[in-house]
Design an enzyme around this catalytic site. Structure first.
Site, PDB file in Angstrom:
ATOM      1  N   CYS A 165      41.721  40.888  47.991  1.00 34.36           N
ATOM      2  CA  CYS A 165      43.129  40.533  47.558  1.00 34.36           C
ATOM      3  C   CYS A 165      43.400  40.629  46.133  1.00 34.36           C
ATOM      4  O   CYS A 165      44.344  40.389  45.512  1.00 34.36           O
ATOM      5  CB  CYS A 165      43.209  39.000  47.888  1.00 34.36           C
ATOM      6  SG  CYS A 165      43.162  38.766  49.623  1.00 34.36           S
TER       7      CYS A 165
ATOM      8  N   GLU B 116      42.198  38.945  42.943  1.00 34.76           N
ATOM      9  CA  GLU B 116      42.736  38.081  42.269  1.00 34.76           C
ATOM     10  C   GLU B 116      41.167  37.743  41.505  1.00 34.76           C
ATOM     11  O   GLU B 116      41.141  37.040  40.356  1.00 34.76           O
ATOM     12  CB  GLU B 116      42.651  36.591  42.929  1.00 34.76           C
ATOM     13  CG  GLU B 116      41.622  36.103  43.736  1.00 34.76           C
ATOM     14  CD  GLU B 116      41.762  36.289  45.359  1.00 34.76           C
ATOM     15  OE1 GLU B 116      41.231  35.817  46.284  1.00 34.76           O
ATOM     16  OE2 GLU B 116      42.239  37.510  45.397  1.00 34.76           O
TER      17      GLU B 116
END
Length: 672
Positions: free
Chosen positions: A363, A365
């Site tokens: 993702c 992050e």
């Protein structure tokens, strides 16, 4: 004060006081359903945990990891102080001020960590580079991804090893038989052996699958049901075909991604785990950019879905070609590795602390080095009435994540990086709700003060554990299942609508079925399932008053909010998928990237579909009116689960690292 080897445990009277307390699960029962389906473990007496017991298990496991570490380095573990802190942590988790990752809710404090010390399962994500490694040990990056995926850890990988090794034909004269053990290690070893035979030219391999348990057997360690050897057989055939088609040629970026994707498909088809992968390719690699163009590569459609694909974007590059692809399918995403290596928060000067970084998680992050893993923890600032209260939460949330870094994995390469970096991802969720409750200026104040506090606390706790300070500490994760428990909008994202029906899939055979029927929820058979055991429950949901929906927010405002938190909070990254209108905003994508390439470290886009563009039965989300929400909510009652031992009681399948809608790939029936 005297050191004691006894295990840590919360005072029984303290936890018992929570037995009768009502749990404030979010979203009109959706949070409780998500909890019971994914995190309520089987107890020794054969019944499933209640929330107060899950929190107890998790907190006890966390502080036992601290106890073990301190005793290993010859320091005293203060049981009295630990009890005080543990009770505070318990209260924060119970009341949804913060939550460990889904991996932690599922695994922390179980036999997996307490007895087997398989601490890798507590981590959300990892990354492995094929650069260098693939020429030294062809199979190593693939084995790493497969092993961690089978533990529920999402893994990113790059294609930088392309061209570094020539694929050789295995020696037919030295043909040998490899008997595959019925274990995670056995499956991974078989793939490692097969890949190795094409690199070092060892004997051709014939596999013996006879030890693998047949289809339909319950998997006790990680939950789920065995698939038999079929998915592994298919993986072996796919590897052989891929490499045979490229004999005597340097390995290509496509071959690297194909092999990784086939492994991901095997994990999903094997009922072992949901899969989360991200492939990073070079911005000028035409072959990589076309991997998901199934009109050009139709054969990839059967496995190409297992990864999100992003490019290593170069500052100042021409984004026009990539933007044309985004308008159709939302890929590729963009990863500015130069920014990830040079900067923490983008409001601060470059520090180049992460100069070894080579990628990120599915993702995006987290900035990660090759073979690095990390643990993410989620805080809910909107669920606090003051900054002072939120700071208390940050202390305990950070303590949980830092504790996970104390647990070594079974990969020596990973342990070297974790010991050096102690990387953490302390995240915020429910940002859209926070903005409706407070305002943007308050968010800036809390983010800046909170970040400064975390740096100060990290110095203190690192000294206590005698480990390095964390190289980076904060992020915004996309969230998903975990945020449902707290009734929070996921990460930085705005909700699709203020009122909607959320449909969740689960098994008829478990105890949840009867409880949902009695509570008044609409439950029906899954129209896509092959049998009548998969069920779908409908939950009417309201995200709260005055919360803006994504349809009310432009592409530019979404980008500004991501940059705002990249500047004021996240020294890792802000994971954000920008929704845009292809007709009115599609032509602006290139201009947006030209501006925001200097203010972000990564971003992805998703074209917003027109209403009713795709109409399927039992959609996971269905927008409804306030009137229909009120009507559907009228007859709903509390979900009452029988605490006693039941034949129908089941251990939930292990949660994967990444529970956000963007990076989760799940072709099973365990989730909508």
């Amino acid at each position: 004060m005297k050191e004691s080897p006894r295990k840590f445990a919360l005072d029984a009277s303290f936890t018992e006081s929570y037995r009768s307390r009502k749990t404030a699960f979010g979203f009109n029962g959706l949070g409780e359903i998500a909890y019971r389906r994914s995190y309520s473990r089987l107890k020794d007496d054969g019944s499933n945990e209640e929330w107060f017991e899950t929190v107890e298990r998790v907190v006890n496991g966390c502080f036992n990891m601290q106890r073990s570490h301190l005793q290993d380095i010859g320091k005293v573990f203060d049981h009295d102080n630990a009890q005080r802190l543990a009770q505070k942590m318990y209260a924060k988790i119970f009341d949804f001020k913060f939550l460990p990752p889904g991996r932690g809710l599922w695994a922390m404090g179980t036999r997996l960590t307490e007895d087997k010390h398989l601490y890798a399962a507590l981590n959300n994500c990892g990354f492995v580079s094929t650069q260098g490694h693939i020429s030294d040990n062809f199979a190593l990056p693939f084995a790493f991804l497969m092993d961690l995926s089978m533990l529920g850890v999402g893994v990113g990988f790059d294609t930088k090893g392309a061209g570094s090794v020539t694929i050789k034909r295995p020696d037919e004269a030295k043909k040998r038989v490899v008997v595959i053990e019925d274990s995670r290690e056995g499956w991974v070893h078989s793939v490692k052996e097969l890949l190795g035979s094409y690199f070092v030219g060892t004997g051709e391999i014939a596999f013996d699958y006879s030890l693998i348990r047949p289809e339909g057997i319950l998997l006790k360690g990680f939950g789920g049901i065995s698939s038999g050897p079929a998915p592994l057989i298919e993986l072996h055939k796919g590897i052989i075909n891929t490499l045979n088609n490229n004999l005597d040629k340097p390995i290509t970026s496509r071959s690297i991604v194909d092999l990784m994707n086939m492994i991901g498909k095997c994990i999903v088809a094997g009922n072992i785990r949901r899969a989360a992968e991200i492939a990073f390719g070079d911005a000028d690699d035409e072959e990589f950019l076309n991997l998901k163009n199934y009109s050009l590569n139709p054969e990839r459609a059967s496995y190409g879905w297992t990864s999100n694909n992003s490019i290593f974007a170069n500052l100042g590059m021409d984004y026009s070609k990539a933007c044309q692809s985004i308008k159709h399918n939302g890929e590729p995403g963009f990863c500015w590795l130069e920014n990830m290596r040079a900067f923490g928060r983008l409001c601060e000067p470059a520090n180049h602390k992460d100069h070894r970084a080579s990628g990120g998680n599915p993702c995006l992050e987290q900035t990660l080095e090759s073979f690095e893993m990390c643990c993410l923890v989620e805080t809910f600032p909107y669920n606090h009435d003051s900054y002072e209260e939120y700071e208390e939460t940050l202390e305990l949330a950070f303590l949980y994540s830092k504790t996970v870094t104390l647990g070594l994995s079974h990969w020596k390469e990973t342990n070297e990086v974790i010991k050096r970096n102690r990387r953490i991802g302390c995240s915020m969720s429910g940002i859209a709700q926070f903005l409706s409750k407070y305002d943007l200026h308050t968010l800036k104040e809390w983010a800046q003060k909170g970040y400064a506090f975390i740096q100060k606390f990290d110095k203190k706790v690192s000294a206590t554990f005698e480990v390095n300070k964390s190289i980076k500490t904060t992020c915004i994760k996309p969230s998903g299942t975990v945020s449902l428990l707290a009734g929070a909008t996921p990460g930085i994202h705005f909700p699709e609508s203020q009122y909607y029906i959320r449909r969740v899939r689960f098994m008829r055979s478990g105890p949840l079925y009867d409880a949902l029927i009695k509570a008044g929820y609409k439950v029906e058979e899954d129209v896509y399932a092959k049998d009548n055991q998969a069920m779908v429950v409908e939950i009417p949901v309201s995200v709260g008053t005055n919360v803006r929906t994504v349809k009310e927010v432009t592409m530019w405002e979404q980008l500004e909010l991501a940059a705002f938190l990249q500047e004021n909070w996240a020294d890792n990254q802000v994971s954000c998928t920008i929704q845009f209108d292809p007709e009115t905003e599609g032509h602006m994508l290139m201009h947006a990237l030209n501006y925001f390439q200097y203010r972000l470290k990564g971003i992805s886009f998703l074209p917003r579909l027109k209403p009713n563009t795709h109409v399927y039965a039992q959609l996971p989300y269905e927008e409804i009116t306030e009137e229909l929400f009120n009507e559907l909510s009228k007859g709903l009652r509390n979900i009452e689960m029988k605490p006693e031992k039941s034949e129908a009681a089941v251990d939930p399948k292990a949660e994967n690292f990444c529970d956000g809608d963007k990076c989760l790939v799940d072709f099973g029936i365990s989730a909508s």
